[in-house]
Design an enzyme around this catalytic site. Structure first.
Site, PDB file in Angstrom:
ATOM      1  N   LYS A  53       2.265  -7.465  -5.513  1.00 59.56           N
ATOM      2  CA  LYS A  53       0.988  -7.815  -6.152  1.00 59.56           C
ATOM      3  C   LYS A  53       1.188  -8.939  -7.163  1.00 59.56           C
ATOM      4  O   LYS A  53       0.410  -9.900  -7.203  1.00 59.56           O
ATOM      5  CB  LYS A  53       0.370  -6.585  -6.828  1.00 59.56           C
ATOM      6  CG  LYS A  53      -0.171  -5.587  -5.821  1.00 59.56           C
ATOM      7  CD  LYS A  53      -0.617  -4.258  -6.417  1.00 59.56           C
ATOM      8  CE  LYS A  53      -0.978  -3.309  -5.275  1.00 59.56           C
ATOM      9  NZ  LYS A  53      -1.554  -2.033  -5.709  1.00 59.56           N
ATOM     10  N   GLN A  97      -1.175   1.905 -10.743  1.00 58.90           N
ATOM     11  CA  GLN A  97      -0.594   2.189  -9.430  1.00 58.90           C
ATOM     12  C   GLN A  97      -0.460   3.701  -9.227  1.00 58.90           C
ATOM     13  O   GLN A  97       0.056   4.424 -10.081  1.00 58.90           O
ATOM     14  CB  GLN A  97       0.779   1.505  -9.314  1.00 58.90           C
ATOM     15  CG  GLN A  97       1.400   1.549  -7.935  1.00 58.90           C
ATOM     16  CD  GLN A  97       0.680   0.669  -6.905  1.00 58.90           C
ATOM     17  OE1 GLN A  97      -0.030  -0.276  -7.247  1.00 58.90           O
ATOM     18  NE2 GLN A  97       0.848   0.979  -5.645  1.00 58.90           N
ATOM     19  N   ASP A 120      -9.802  -1.736  -8.299  1.00 59.44           N
ATOM     20  CA  ASP A 120      -9.447  -0.803  -7.227  1.00 59.44           C
ATOM     21  C   ASP A 120     -10.695  -0.114  -6.653  1.00 59.44           C
ATOM     22  O   ASP A 120     -10.643   0.464  -5.574  1.00 59.44           O
ATOM     23  CB  ASP A 120      -8.553   0.317  -7.792  1.00 59.44           C
ATOM     24  CG  ASP A 120      -7.082   0.122  -7.458  1.00 59.44           C
ATOM     25  OD1 ASP A 120      -6.786  -0.524  -6.441  1.00 59.44           O
ATOM     26  OD2 ASP A 120      -6.246   0.633  -8.225  1.00 59.44           O
TER      27      ASP A 120
HETATM   28  N1  L34 Z   1      -4.074   2.084  -7.772  1.00 61.53           N
HETATM   29  N2  L34 Z   1      -2.546   2.558  -6.107  1.00 61.53           N
HETATM   30  C1  L34 Z   1      -3.606   1.861  -6.534  1.00 61.53           C
HETATM   31  N3  L34 Z   1      -4.200   0.905  -5.771  1.00 61.53           N
HETATM   32  C2  L34 Z   1      -3.748   0.652  -4.530  1.00 61.53           C
HETATM   33  O1  L34 Z   1      -4.378  -0.235  -3.756  1.00 61.53           O
HETATM   34  C3  L34 Z   1      -2.630   1.341  -4.061  1.00 61.53           C
HETATM   35  N4  L34 Z   1      -2.054   1.092  -2.822  1.00 61.53           N
HETATM   36  C4  L34 Z   1      -1.508   2.210  -2.061  1.00 61.53           C
HETATM   37  C5  L34 Z   1      -0.553   2.973  -2.988  1.00 61.53           C
HETATM   38  N5  L34 Z   1      -1.040   3.089  -4.360  1.00 61.53           N
HETATM   39  C6  L34 Z   1      -2.052   2.325  -4.862  1.00 61.53           C
HETATM   40  C7  L34 Z   1      -1.354  -0.030  -2.520  1.00 61.53           C
HETATM   41  O2  L34 Z   1      -1.382  -1.032  -3.203  1.00 61.53           O
HETATM   42  C8  L34 Z   1      -0.793   1.510  -0.931  1.00 61.53           C
HETATM   43  N6  L34 Z   1      -0.663   0.132  -1.362  1.00 61.53           N
HETATM   44  C9  L34 Z   1       0.112  -0.853  -0.710  1.00 61.53           C
HETATM   45  C10 L34 Z   1       0.202  -2.161  -1.169  1.00 61.53           C
HETATM   46  C11 L34 Z   1       0.999  -3.098  -0.527  1.00 61.53           C
HETATM   47  C12 L34 Z   1       1.693  -2.771   0.585  1.00 61.53           C
HETATM   48  C13 L34 Z   1       1.623  -1.476   1.074  1.00 61.53           C
HETATM   49  C14 L34 Z   1       0.838  -0.525   0.428  1.00 61.53           C
HETATM   50  C15 L34 Z   1       2.567  -3.793   1.230  1.00 61.53           C
HETATM   51  O3  L34 Z   1       2.864  -4.811   0.640  1.00 61.53           O
HETATM   52  N7  L34 Z   1       3.036  -3.535   2.468  1.00 61.53           N
HETATM   53  C16 L34 Z   1       3.886  -4.427   3.216  1.00 61.53           C
HETATM   54  C17 L34 Z   1       5.318  -3.878   3.323  1.00 61.53           C
HETATM   55  C18 L34 Z   1       5.940  -3.543   2.021  1.00 61.53           C
HETATM   56  C19 L34 Z   1       7.337  -2.940   2.154  1.00 61.53           C
HETATM   57  O4  L34 Z   1       8.229  -3.664   2.622  1.00 61.53           O
HETATM   58  O5  L34 Z   1       7.519  -1.772   1.791  1.00 61.53           O
HETATM   59  C20 L34 Z   1       3.327  -4.520   4.635  1.00 61.53           C
HETATM   60  O6  L34 Z   1       3.581  -5.526   5.288  1.00 61.53           O
HETATM   61  O7  L34 Z   1       2.666  -3.569   5.059  1.00 61.53           O
END
Ligand code: L34
Length: 286
Positions: A53, A97, A120
């Site tokens: 982020k 988060q 959010d």
């Molecule tokens: N308050 N908490 C709050 N807001 C959110 O919107 C979230 N979420 C979820 C968990 N907790 C939260 C996220 O940000 C899930 N989440 C989230 C954000 C980013 C990614 C996955 C979940 C992400 O960047 N995924 C990458 C891979 C990351 C890795 O290598 O682990 C992808 O390509 O899917």
């Protein structure tokens, strides 16, 4: 049929380019969008997401602050920080988060964030507004899914949309957003009878269960649009979704990969909401 891949990373990159231009313009008029991300403890997945982020904000030109509290921080510590951020004019968006450590009451924390900075979309005020079709901020994950469908020119009118999972952060808001686009929406969960049968009726299937590779090919209609919100780490470190990608991709019409699908879109919509919030604070928003 081999599914067309809905590339969340590519769509994110496109939207981020547009946002980068917009932020440069806003900065020229003295508006500097700012996001505060609060992380309590060191959950390894959360650490990665929060880092992603911050990096995305940097790429787009959004001011971002990371506030890290130790796992042992009290609810009062966190409430004090939120109060400070609520009053900080440099900050247009506050994100705490999730998940939070067990000793902290999540509901109390989410309700402490000013609805005007709740990028959010988790505050009950925004949840209610979403329900009546007037969200200030739509929750980033389902909002990102809607953008993926939009960018893939998938029309939702009259389609059967089935969501597996009823969480407050994905399943329920996802249903509201799909309904707003005139889909016929079904929400399934662990007590649903004949889950596979209900899923097979879906033109649009959204998997948000939190169980690795739960959705198998025999639960998917030929040509369906399959959206995988899951993100599960296997013991060998590999990331997989809630959809059994290899088999389902042979049957679906469209499919989102993990990683590189919904995850990047979640972050992109967070930036989008932060920019909207900054414009609104400056009297320029909707
Ligand atoms: N308050 N908490 C709050 N807001 C959110 O919107 C979230 N979420 C979820 C968990 N907790 C939260 C996220 O940000 C899930 N989440 C989230 C954000 C980013 C990614 C996955 C979940 C992400 O960047 N995924 C990458 C891979 C990351 C890795 O290598 O682990 C992808 O390509 O899917």
């Amino acid at each position: 049929m081999t599914a067309q891949i809905i590339d969340g990373k590519a769509i994110s990159a496109k939207i981020k380019e547009e946002m980068k231009r917009e932020v440069a313009e806003l900065r020229g008029t003295g508006i500097f969008p700012g996001l505060a991300v609060v992380l309590v403890g060191e959950n390894p997945a959360s650490v990665v997401y929060v880092r992603n982020k911050g990096k995305a904000c940097h790429d787009v030109g959004i001011h971002s602050e990371e506030h890290k509290l130790p796992e042992s921080a009290s609810e009062e510590d966190l409430l004090r920080l939120i109060d400070k951020l609520n009053k900080d004019d440099k900050i247009n968006g506050i994100l705490v988060q999730l998940p939070l450590p067990k000793h902290i009451n999540e509901k109390r924390i989410l309700e402490a964030i000013s609805p005007d900075k709740d990028v959010d979309g988790f505050h009950p005020y925004n949840v209610g507004k979403l329900m009546i079709g007037e969200p200030i901020f739509a929750p980033c994950t389902p909002y990102g899914v809607m953008k993926m469908l939009e960018y893939s020119n998938i029309d939702l009118t009259g389609k059967n949309a089935v969501i597996v999972g009823r969480s407050n952060i994905v399943g329920k808001p996802m249903a509201m957003l799909l309904l707003q686009k005139n889909a016929t929406v079904t929400i399934c969960h662990s007590k649903t009878k004949d889950l596979a049968g209900v899923c097979r009726g879906a033109d649009i299937l959204v998997a948000a269960i939190g169980k690795d590779r739960f959705v198998k090919a025999d639960m998917v209609k030929d040509g369906a649009v399959v959206i995988d919100v899951g993100i599960n780490r296997l013991p060998d470190g590999k990331l997989v979704g809630d959809v059994d990608y290899d088999s389902v991709a042979q049957k679906a019409g469209y499919i989102t990969p993990v990683p590189g699908g919904v995850g990047p879109m979640t972050i992109t919509m967070l930036l989008y909401n932060t920019i909207q919030s900054a414009k609104k604070a400056a009297g320029k928003g909707k």
